[in-house]
Design a protein around this motif. Structure first.
Motif, short mmCIF file in Angstrom:
data_model
loop_
_atom_site.label_atom_id
_atom_site.label_comp_id
_atom_site.label_asym_id
_atom_site.label_seq_id
_atom_site.Cartn_x
_atom_site.Cartn_y
_atom_site.Cartn_z
N UNK A 103 -0.32 -9.68 4.41
CA UNK A 103 -1.52 -9.25 5.11
C UNK A 103 -1.07 -8.66 6.44
N UNK A 104 -1.48 -7.43 6.71
CA UNK A 104 -1.06 -6.73 7.92
C UNK A 104 -2.28 -6.15 8.62
N UNK A 105 -2.08 -5.69 9.84
CA UNK A 105 -3.13 -5.01 10.60
C UNK A 105 -2.59 -3.63 10.95
N UNK A 106 -3.46 -2.63 10.96
CA UNK A 106 -3.00 -1.30 11.30
C UNK A 106 -4.14 -0.34 11.52
N UNK A 157 -7.23 -2.64 11.91
CA UNK A 157 -8.03 -3.10 10.78
C UNK A 157 -7.15 -3.87 9.80
N UNK A 158 -7.73 -4.84 9.10
CA UNK A 158 -6.94 -5.60 8.12
C UNK A 158 -6.55 -4.72 6.93
N UNK A 159 -5.30 -4.80 6.56
CA UNK A 159 -4.76 -4.08 5.41
C UNK A 159 -3.85 -5.02 4.64
N UNK A 160 -3.41 -4.58 3.48
CA UNK A 160 -2.47 -5.34 2.66
C UNK A 160 -1.27 -4.45 2.41
N UNK A 161 -0.07 -5.01 2.56
CA UNK A 161 1.16 -4.25 2.27
C UNK A 161 1.77 -4.84 1.00
N UNK A 162 1.95 -3.98 0.01
CA UNK A 162 2.57 -4.36 -1.26
C UNK A 162 3.95 -3.72 -1.29
N UNK A 163 4.99 -4.55 -1.48
CA UNK A 163 6.37 -4.05 -1.53
C UNK A 163 6.94 -4.32 -2.91
N UNK A 164 7.52 -3.28 -3.50
CA UNK A 164 8.09 -3.38 -4.85
C UNK A 164 9.43 -2.66 -4.85
N UNK A 165 10.45 -3.31 -5.39
CA UNK A 165 11.74 -2.65 -5.60
C UNK A 165 11.88 -2.43 -7.09
#
Length: 112
Positions: free
Chosen positions: A32-35, A56-64
């Motif tokens: 959960x991130x803000x940006x 604003x609240x955002x979601x960061x999805x990381x995939x390798x």
């Protein structure tokens, strides 16, 4: 190998997870991130005083993942996250030199 970082609205996370699961991608990190970007936040009133909320609240999805899956994963994320409105998010792609599975010592694509 590449790392895909998608910063999206929190409400689309389940759709992204479902789409990635159907595509065969099960490993990911979610934060959960803000940006802010073009959306520039919003104004709210608290006890009669107006103030700006810039982040604003955002979601960061990381995939390798391996290079062969890049286009398919990008397609899944964009279909799930696109509303056509400002604030839908961004996808960043970076090269990964190597990956190592700590438990077994496997390297490269085998570690994924």
């Amino acid at each position: 190998m590449v790392k895909i970082e998608a910063i999206v609205r929190p409400g689309v996370l389940e759709d992204i997870k479902d789409g990635l699961s159907k595509f065969g991608i099960h490993g990911m990190t979610v934060s959960q991130v803000m940006g802010c970007g073009l959306q520039k936040g919003r104004k709210e009133v608290y006890r009669g005083t107006e103030y700006s909320i810039n982040l604003l609240p955002k979601v960061k999805v990381e995939i390798v993942l391996t290079d062969k899956d890049i286009e398919g994963v990008i397609d899944v994320i964009t279909k799930a996250a696109r509303t056509g409105e400002i604030g839908d998010g961004k996808i960043f792609i970076t090269k990964i030199e190597d990956a190592i599975r700590i438990r077994t010592g496997e390297k490269g694509d085998a570690a994924l």
